[in-house]
Design a protein around this motif. Structure first.
Motif, mmCIF file in Angstrom:
data_model
loop_
_atom_site.group_PDB
_atom_site.id
_atom_site.type_symbol
_atom_site.label_atom_id
_atom_site.label_comp_id
_atom_site.label_asym_id
_atom_site.label_seq_id
_atom_site.Cartn_x
_atom_site.Cartn_y
_atom_site.Cartn_z
ATOM 1 N N VAL A 198 0.738 -23.991 -26.499
ATOM 2 C CA VAL A 198 -0.660 -24.401 -26.358
ATOM 3 C C VAL A 198 -1.458 -23.443 -25.484
ATOM 4 O O VAL A 198 -2.689 -23.522 -25.443
ATOM 5 N N GLN A 223 -5.594 -35.104 -28.751
ATOM 6 C CA GLN A 223 -4.313 -35.378 -28.105
ATOM 7 C C GLN A 223 -3.178 -35.311 -29.120
ATOM 8 O O GLN A 223 -3.308 -35.779 -30.255
ATOM 9 N N THR A 249 -11.252 -23.277 -24.450
ATOM 10 C CA THR A 249 -10.760 -24.647 -24.553
ATOM 11 C C THR A 249 -9.518 -24.820 -23.688
ATOM 12 O O THR A 249 -8.619 -23.985 -23.701
ATOM 13 N N GLU A 250 -9.463 -25.892 -22.921
ATOM 14 C CA GLU A 250 -8.332 -26.135 -22.020
ATOM 15 C C GLU A 250 -7.267 -26.975 -22.722
ATOM 16 O O GLU A 250 -7.577 -27.953 -23.394
ATOM 17 N N TRP A 251 -6.021 -26.558 -22.529
ATOM 18 C CA TRP A 251 -4.882 -27.277 -23.090
ATOM 19 C C TRP A 251 -3.940 -27.658 -21.949
ATOM 20 O O TRP A 251 -3.667 -26.854 -21.067
ATOM 21 N N HIS A 252 -3.443 -28.884 -21.969
ATOM 22 C CA HIS A 252 -2.559 -29.356 -20.903
ATOM 23 C C HIS A 252 -1.378 -30.111 -21.510
ATOM 24 O O HIS A 252 -1.528 -30.807 -22.519
ATOM 25 N N PRO A 291 -3.092 -21.187 -28.714
ATOM 26 C CA PRO A 291 -2.862 -21.813 -30.021
ATOM 27 C C PRO A 291 -3.107 -20.866 -31.189
ATOM 28 O O PRO A 291 -2.417 -20.934 -32.202
ATOM 29 N N PRO A 329 -2.885 -34.656 -34.747
ATOM 30 C CA PRO A 329 -3.818 -34.771 -33.619
ATOM 31 C C PRO A 329 -4.592 -36.090 -33.618
ATOM 32 O O PRO A 329 -4.906 -36.634 -34.669
ATOM 33 N N LEU A 381 -5.744 -28.065 -36.541
ATOM 34 C CA LEU A 381 -4.952 -28.681 -35.481
ATOM 35 C C LEU A 381 -3.772 -29.456 -36.059
ATOM 36 O O LEU A 381 -2.725 -29.576 -35.422
ATOM 37 N N ARG A 410 4.123 -25.567 -23.380
ATOM 38 C CA ARG A 410 2.992 -24.952 -22.682
ATOM 39 C C ARG A 410 2.734 -23.537 -23.192
ATOM 40 O O ARG A 410 1.590 -23.089 -23.244
#
Length: 280
Positions: A69, A43, A87-90, A72, A33, A14, A66
């Motif tokens: 991510v 984050q 895995t959710e990315w926002h 990734p 991160p 990451l 966006r």
């Protein structure tokens, strides 16, 4: 730690992703991160250039972030097999909010303008009991909006303001409303003058002189109040001040120049079928 369920366990990979995020044009720096206490979330803090002289709009930068991510592993092969596929990315924060607001307002500009014009036309027909006069008023309002859009575009092109969807949506409604209001004042005075004067030109000149003060006072008060928004710390709110004030200025200008010209061309027929005249 289960790598498939805890993305923070992939900390080294990451860290490489942070460099990929920092390569997005418009991103000044990236921190992270930063893992959560339970290791279930990570984050990144991407600092986006949102100044008036920024090379790219914030919405475009957010869209690229966006895209990175969203997958990734594709952006950085080192993440392949390390972070779970589900895995959710926002992308959030101020930049994400500005992008969402811009998208929301940009999609309804045309609809808002159409609804406003229809509603104003219906109200004017009911008030004036005429068909041509509401058309003249709406032509004046639309002309004011066109002039304001050109002026605002020039201001944005010169780098004086930073445009967003919110300001554009508000500008349309504000100009239509303000121009209609100023036109109402002028038309009301013109009707009064037509009841006591036989010459349309004299009646129109008297109407402009009589309504100039009220229209100017109203427009200047609103414009000055809107310019106070320039003191805001938020770019979106700060740019709304000069944009809205410009719209009010063009509404004032159109009501005192274009509308009198249209009324002079159409004469008393603009009020048909209830035509005002000294005999009535």
């Amino acid at each position: 730690v289960d790598h498939a369920r805890h993305p923070a366990a992939a900390f080294p990979a990451l860290a490489d992703l942070a460099g990929r995020l920092g390569e997005v044009p418009g991103v000044v720096d990236v921190a992270g991160p930063i893992p959560s206490d339970d290791g279930a979330a990570v984050q990144f803090l991407a600092f986006v250039d949102s100044s008036a002289g920024a090379e790219r709009p914030v919405a475009d930068v957010v869209a690229d972030l966006r895209e990175v991510v969203a997958d990734p592993a594709a952006a950085d092969p080192a993440l392949a097999g390390t972070v779970a596929a589900d895995t959710e990315w926002h992308v959030g924060g101020p930049a994400g909010l500005v992008a969402e607001l811009g998208g929301a307002f940009a999609g309804i500009d045309g609809l808002l303008l159409l609804v406003a014009l229809v509603v104003v036309f219906v109200i004017l027909v009911a008030v004036y009991r005429s068909v041509l006069l509401p058309v003249l008023v709406l032509l004046t309002a639309v002309a004011a909006l066109c002039g304001a859009i050109v002026a605002v575009y020039g201001m944005a092109l010169a780098g004086w303001i930073q445009l967003n969807g919110q300001a554009q949506g508000i500008l349309s409604i504000l100009v239509i409303g303000a121009a209609t209001d100023y036109c109402l004042l002028l038309v009301a005075r013109h009707r009064e003058e037509l009841l006591v004067r036989a010459d349309v030109g004299e009646a129109l000149r008297a109407a402009v002189r009589g309504s100039f003060g009220a229209i100017t006072a109203s427009a200047s008060t609103v414009a000055l109040a809107l310019l106070i928004l320039m003191a805001s710390d938020l770019n979106s709110t700060r740019s709304l001040g000069p944009v809205a004030a410009t719209g009010v200025a063009f509404a004032w200008l159109a009501a005192l120049t274009l509308l009198p010209a249209l009324l002079r061309l159409t004469g008393r027929a603009a009020f048909w079928p209830t035509i005002p005249s000294p005999e009535r």
